[in-house]
Write an enzyme that holds these catalytic residues in place. Structure first.
Site, PDB file in Angstrom:
ATOM      1  N   GLY A   1     -13.732  11.645   8.603  1.00  0.00           N
ATOM      2  CA  GLY A   1     -12.594  11.230   9.414  1.00  0.00           C
ATOM      3  C   GLY A   1     -11.508  12.282   9.413  1.00  0.00           C
TER       4      GLY A   1
ATOM      5  N   GLY B   1      -8.454  12.163  10.657  1.00  0.00           N
ATOM      6  CA  GLY B   1      -7.153  11.594  10.956  1.00  0.00           C
ATOM      7  C   GLY B   1      -6.125  12.035   9.929  1.00  0.00           C
TER       8      GLY B   1
ATOM      9  N   GLY C   1      -9.852   5.284   9.172  1.00  0.00           N
ATOM     10  CA  GLY C   1      -8.824   4.413   9.718  1.00  0.00           C
ATOM     11  C   GLY C   1      -8.577   3.198   8.846  1.00  0.00           C
ATOM     12  N   ARG C   2      -7.735   2.310   9.340  1.00  0.00           N
ATOM     13  CA  ARG C   2      -7.383   1.108   8.606  1.00  0.00           C
ATOM     14  C   ARG C   2      -7.528  -0.102   9.517  1.00  0.00           C
ATOM     15  NH1 ARG C   2      -5.073   2.064   3.790  1.00  0.00           N
ATOM     16  NH2 ARG C   2      -4.084   0.008   3.712  1.00  0.00           N
TER      17      ARG C   2
ATOM     18  N   HIS D   1      22.941  27.901  12.453  1.00  0.00           N
ATOM     19  CA  HIS D   1      22.110  29.107  12.338  1.00  0.00           C
ATOM     20  C   HIS D   1      22.284  29.706  10.942  1.00  0.00           C
ATOM     21  CE1 HIS D   1      20.164  32.881  13.507  1.00  0.00           C
ATOM     22  NE2 HIS D   1      21.176  33.515  12.915  1.00  0.00           N
TER      23      HIS D   1
ATOM     24  N   ASP E   1       1.384  -3.716  10.036  1.00  0.00           N
ATOM     25  CA  ASP E   1       0.019  -3.281  10.337  1.00  0.00           C
ATOM     26  C   ASP E   1      -0.903  -4.409  10.774  1.00  0.00           C
ATOM     27  OD1 ASP E   1       0.793  -0.767   9.589  1.00  0.00           O
ATOM     28  OD2 ASP E   1      -0.639  -0.553   7.940  1.00  0.00           O
TER      29      ASP E   1
ATOM     30  N   GLY F   1      -0.704 -15.290  -1.506  1.00  0.00           N
ATOM     31  CA  GLY F   1      -0.184 -16.327  -0.622  1.00  0.00           C
ATOM     32  C   GLY F   1      -1.131 -16.668   0.509  1.00  0.00           C
TER      33      GLY F   1
ATOM     34  N   THR G   1       0.827  -1.203   0.000  1.00  0.00           N
ATOM     35  CA  THR G   1       0.000   0.000   0.000  1.00  0.00           C
ATOM     36  C   THR G   1       0.861   1.252   0.000  1.00  0.00           C
ATOM     37  OG1 THR G   1      -1.874  -1.069   1.106  1.00  0.00           O
ATOM     38  CG2 THR G   1      -1.680   1.322   1.348  1.00  0.00           C
TER      39      THR G   1
END
Length: 469
Positions: free
Chosen positions: A184, A186, A276-277, A448, A316, A119, A45
């Site tokens: 959503g 998110g 969401g997932r 800086h 995940d 698979g 994904t």
């Protein structure tokens, strides 16, 4: 059904960031390894329809908006930019292709076999791959489940191509919608909402909770919402979508207060469902080895072990942040454990990033979490309005915040909203990985003028000696 003659040391199911990194690390360690991937390209994904294409569109749309709104003020006079959406999508696709081809190269370099097809586990030590030319069974000493996740559907709201879409669909819209409704608030919804708002869409975000980006420090989330609102997004918080009806002109959503109340209709050309997932385990054959999903649909693990001999799980599809870089860390740790080495991941050190403009990034504990746990802490905070580089570049929205233990000064969390926050957070991750204190950052020279000085000034603020604000 033909049997493969020579068993593998490891077969990984899934070719996303968890799977392909596991395969590469296994190859580096001299293991005989194969990776099963059902897509025509590697990368999962993230590379194909997630992180990478979304960043391509975020980058292009940000430049488009800058050219339209900011160039003149910088003394750059150009004609008003015209959107060529097909070309924008084309360059996105070319970038994705280059990345997926790069993984194929790395597989060859590290002697990883790519088993093309879907698979599934077929008992201990066996993986069946359903490919274009039929089925084949492979034997292996270890199976790593790395099948990732998929968008969570919303009950009562059916997906319809071009009208009600998930994140994948939102990456390939054929035209800029007049009104995009995002369900959503998110990370995914806000990033993709930002893309289409910059390109000309009116964007309305509907969120069930009374705040955006759950899991983000509340202080940060409040400032973030304020900035997105200033940019043109509209937020409807504490509301839920209960139904959707597609029409010739778009989509009509039925929206109700989350705490109960009268329903109303919200109309949009396109609706993006981004609530969401969820783990992807469909047809994986877990029952053949006695693995049961937990109540949230995850494959549980103990240091990546599923509890069944020779079967491991990463990314995940198991617990922890649902992020590509978390899956990569899981992958390395699991494979090194299989190879007899030590493997461990500290999920408290996995950073999160929202790639909007400005970016938002954080690592470690939020103030909300520290308060709930009763941890005594001190805070240092520094605004980008006082950072020289941000000020000279006209990118002053946001701040850096450092949370440190009140007694030991050990850094507990760092939260940044501002230019290139996703790059800046790496310093915090490194400092925390070594048990660093806020004083360690505060007393380390930073170049800086750079945005990184904001993090140093925030660290100074923990002990009350911020010098630049």
């Amino acid at each position: 059904m033909a049997e493969a003659a020579q068993p593998y040391d490891v077969i990984i199911i899934g070719g996303g960031p968890g799977g392909y990194n596991a395969a590469i690390r296994a190859g580096q360690l001299g293991l005989k390894v194969a990776c099963v991937e059902m897509r025509e390209t590697l990368g999962g994904t993230c590379l194909n329809v997630g992180c990478m294409p979304s960043k391509a569109l975020l980058h292009a749309s940000e430049l488009f908006e800058l050219a339209a709104k900011d160039f003149a003020g910088l003394g750059i006079e150009v004609p008003a930019p015209k959107l060529n959406l097909p070309q924008m999508m084309k360059q996105k696709g070319e970038s994705v292709t280059a990345l997926t081809k790069g993984i194929e190269f790395l597989f060859k370099k590290n002697k990883v076999d790519w088993l093309k097809g879907r698979g599934r586990i077929d008992g201990p030590g066996k993986v069946v791959v359903e490919g274009a030319d039929g089925s084949r069974t492979y034997e292996t000493r270890n199976i790593v489940i790395a099948t990732g996740s998929e968008p969570t559907p919303l009950p009562g709201v059916a997906f319809e191509d071009g009208k009600v879409v998930d994140s994948t669909g939102a990456l390939s819209l054929p035209a800029v919608p007049k009104h995009l409704v995002v369900v959503g608030a998110g990370i995914i919804g806000l990033e993709l909402g930002s893309v289409w708002r910059r390109l000309g869409a009116q964007v309305t975000v509907i969120e069930f909770l009374d705040r955006i980006t759950p899991g983000m420090d509340t202080d940060l989330a409040t400032a973030f919402q304020r900035t997105l609102t200033k940019q043109g997004m509209t937020f409807r918080l504490g509301q839920k979508v209960t139904a959707a009806k597609t029409t010739k002109d778009g989509v009509e959503l039925t929206v109700e207060p989350a705490a109960a109340g009268a329903a109303e209709t919200v109309k949009g050309d396109v609706v993006l469902v981004a609530i969401g997932r969820r783990p992807y385990t469909q047809g994986l054959g877990l029952e053949t080895v006695g693995i049961e999903l937990d109540k949230r649909g995850f494959v549980a693990n103990d240091h990546f072990r599923t509890g069944k001999d020779g079967i491991w799980v990463i990314g995940d599809v198991t617990h922890g942040p649902m992020l590509a870089h978390k899956a990569e860390e899981d992958a390395v740790a699991a494979i090194e454990t299989i190879a007899g080495k030590a493997g461990h991941v500290d999920y408290n050190l996995i950073p999160s990033v929202v790639y909007t403009y400005p970016e938002v990034a954080w690592v470690g504990k939020t103030e909300d979490e520290l308060k709930a746990a009763g941890v005594a802490y001190k805070t240092g905070k520094f605004p980008f309005t006082a950072n020289s580089r941000a000020k000279i570049n006209h990118e002053t929205d946001g701040f850096a915040k450092v949370l440190a233990d009140a007694a030991t000064d050990r850094i507990l969390g760092v939260h940044i909203m501002g230019p290139q926050a996703g790059e800046l957070i790496g310093e915090a991750c490194m400092a925390m990985a070594f048990g660093g204190a806020s004083e360690d950052i505060a007393r380390t020279s930073h170049p800086h003028p750079t945005r990184s000085e904001a993090v140093r000034q925030a660290a100074m603020g923990v002990e009350g000696w911020t010098m630049q604000a």
